[in-house]
Design an enzyme around this catalytic site. Structure first.
Site, short mmCIF file in Angstrom:
data_model
loop_
_atom_site.label_atom_id
_atom_site.label_comp_id
_atom_site.label_asym_id
_atom_site.label_seq_id
_atom_site.Cartn_x
_atom_site.Cartn_y
_atom_site.Cartn_z
N CYS A 8 69.16 39.17 52.49
CA CYS A 8 67.76 39.52 52.22
C CYS A 8 67.58 40.97 51.81
O CYS A 8 66.83 41.28 50.88
CB CYS A 8 66.89 39.19 53.45
N HIS A 47 60.73 43.30 54.92
CA HIS A 47 61.77 44.32 55.05
C HIS A 47 61.41 45.53 54.19
O HIS A 47 60.92 45.38 53.07
CB HIS A 47 63.12 43.78 54.58
N GLY A 103 63.15 25.03 59.57
CA GLY A 103 63.24 26.44 59.92
C GLY A 103 62.29 27.30 59.11
O GLY A 103 61.62 26.82 58.18
#
Length: 342
Positions: free
Chosen positions: A132, A244, A12
């Site tokens: 996160c 982010h 992933g």
């Protein structure tokens, strides 16, 4: 002498990033195993840029006995199925999923913020990696909290689609392409069109009207930093592939000026202050991709509250928000407890 390390969920986005960072940081490894589901068994993946290929093994049949630590990036269902098995075999699990984050017997660690809390890992032999958005925020908050004691935080996030995995990245790409050629841009992964749009909804809704992502930021910040801090969050998905961003408003108990905050952040571990009050004198998500640092810009005083500051915080969510923090936890675990590396 080095460690025997497992990376679960290696195929992933986060798992591949873990492998890249282990290689980049030259983590002391004697042996490494990469695991995934049976669908990927036998595939080969790169060990960063070392030129070495690693063959994927099936996590279901893998025996963790004799391995020192396992970095999990397999989601809560996978962690629920396999983390206790690995931990019982003596292999310390560093888990990226949300499953164990609020377990009182599992430390929730950001190494720049609460390294001493890792000592509690012995209760379950599991260490949790935070959400996160929480990870990058507490890195920025910690040195300011030490200096002036934070009372309240109001944060709005601008979260990239990579936080929703490969499917989220694919959807942004495909919708953007389809819009340009006049095809349909129906949402599949997200609840609304993400291309050229923003969606104020990440994870499921709770009874009070907040989302689970917002709840995570609240409770995880309290566990990592200080249970007395009041936090309110609005989490938004934006059409950015990686990185982010957060607009953070902070209210302190003690007086602190923007200049003092800048000086503190300039010296803080894990922080890169880029704060010029001119065109382009700040960091955007595009510039943080592939970097280790959490970037802080736009530090300024908030005159609407006593002892208030506002700032802009940006970080690569696949790195500090997940893979890098997990590897830093592994390094911390080695230094403080396992002590096998020379």
């Amino acid at each position: 002498m080095g460690y025997r390390v497992v990376v679960a969920g290696a195929t992933g986005n986060v798992g591949r990033e873990v492998l890249a960072i282990l290689a980049e940081r030259e983590f002391p490894i004697d042996d490494i195993a990469v695991l995934a589901s049976s669908r990927s068994q036998g595939d080969e993946i790169d060990f960063g840029e070392t030129g070495r290929k690693l063959r994927v093994q099936n996590i279901e049949s893998f025996d963790p006995k004799g391995w020192d630590m396992a970095i999990f990036a397999i989601g809560s269902d996978g962690s629920k199925a396999h983390a206790p098995r690995f931990a019982a075999a003596g292999c310390t699990v560093i888990d990226n999923a949300s499953l164990y984050r609020m377990d009182p017997d599992v430390p929730l660690i950001v190494p720049e913020v609460n390294p001493e809390a890792i000592d509690g890992y012995v209760k379950r032999n599991i260490i949790a990696n935070p959400n996160c958005s929480t990870a990058q925020m507490v890195v920025a908050l910690k040195p300011l909290h030490d200096a002036a004691k934070i009372k309240r935080v109001v944060v709005a996030t601008y979260q990239s689609v990579s936080g929703a995995g490969k499917a989220g990245m694919d959807e942004l790409f495909e919708q953007s392409r389809n819009i340009f050629v006049g095809d349909s841009a129906e949402p599949k992964k997200f609840t609304k069109q993400i291309a050229f749009n923003v969606i104020p909804h990440i994870d499921s809704f709770l009874d009070d009207g907040s989302t689970k992502e917002e709840w995570k930021m609240v409770v995880e910040t309290k566990k990592i930093l200080d249970p007395k801090i009041k936090v309110t969050a609005t989490c938004v998905r934006v059409p950015v592939f990686v990185g982010h961003s957060e607009a953070i408003n902070i209210e302190f108990e003690d007086e602190i000026s923007a200049a003092e905050a800048q000086a503190i952040l300039r010296e803080a571990p894990g922080i890169m202050l880029v704060d010029k009050r001119e065109d382009g004198g700040y960091v955007t998500p595009v510039e943080c991709v592939g970097e280790y640092a959490t970037y802080v810009s736009r530090v300024r005083e908030d005159p609407t509250v006593e002892n208030g500051l506002a700032l802009w915080c940006v970080s690569d969510n696949l790195r500090k928000g997940a893979a890098l923090n997990a590897v830093q936890i592994a390094e911390l675990l080695g230094r403080r407890h396992l002590k096998k590396a020379a």
